[in-house]
Design a protein around this motif. Structure first.
Motif, short mmCIF file in Angstrom:
data_model
loop_
_atom_site.label_atom_id
_atom_site.label_comp_id
_atom_site.label_asym_id
_atom_site.label_seq_id
_atom_site.Cartn_x
_atom_site.Cartn_y
_atom_site.Cartn_z
N GLU A 1 39.99 17.09 -98.34
CA GLU A 1 40.57 17.91 -99.40
C GLU A 1 39.50 18.67 -100.17
O GLU A 1 39.73 19.76 -100.67
N MET B 1 31.53 14.05 -95.19
CA MET B 1 32.41 14.67 -96.18
C MET B 1 33.66 15.23 -95.51
O MET B 1 34.77 15.06 -96.02
N ALA C 1 36.56 13.16 -97.01
CA ALA C 1 37.05 13.94 -98.15
C ALA C 1 37.46 15.35 -97.70
O ALA C 1 36.94 16.35 -98.19
#
Length: 110
Positions: free
Chosen positions: A63, A57, A61
């Motif tokens: 953000e 993650m 990802a």
């Protein structure tokens, strides 16, 4: 009533038992051990997948992973601390529940 310190078995000094000399397990105990291994292995794999999903993650990802949710705590820290601790308790509960269910199953077979 047994005396304090008395034993129902012959004391064997550590390191003197050869596993090859032990009798084989009975069929029920052998099946319980296999079931326990399967349960433990499955729950371990599940937990490792959850743990390794955190760096994934973070990498794919960021953000979401580095978004602040309370003060300075990020989603990653929240998942790593709070969620994973909860998962440890949930996994322990699942393991215990499956173990008790298995014991009841084998008790009824006797």
């Amino acid at each position: 009533m047994a005396e304090v310190g008395s034993h129902d078995y012959e004391y064997v000094e550590a390191g003197t038992v050869n596993v090859k000399d032990l009798p084989p397990l009975d069929a029920t105990t052998n099946q319980i051990m296999k079931d326990e291994f399967t349960t433990g292995f499955g729950l371990t794999v599940f937990y490792f997948i959850l743990i390794f999903s955190i760096p994934v993650m973070n990498w794919f990802a960021p953000e979401i992973a580095f978004k602040k949710i309370w003060g300075g705590i990020t989603v990653t820290w929240f998942v790593t601390t709070v969620v994973m601790m909860a998962m440890a308790f949930i996994i322990a509960y699942v393991h215990t529940a499956l173990y008790e269910k298995r014991l009841k199953k084998y008790e009824t077979l006797k």
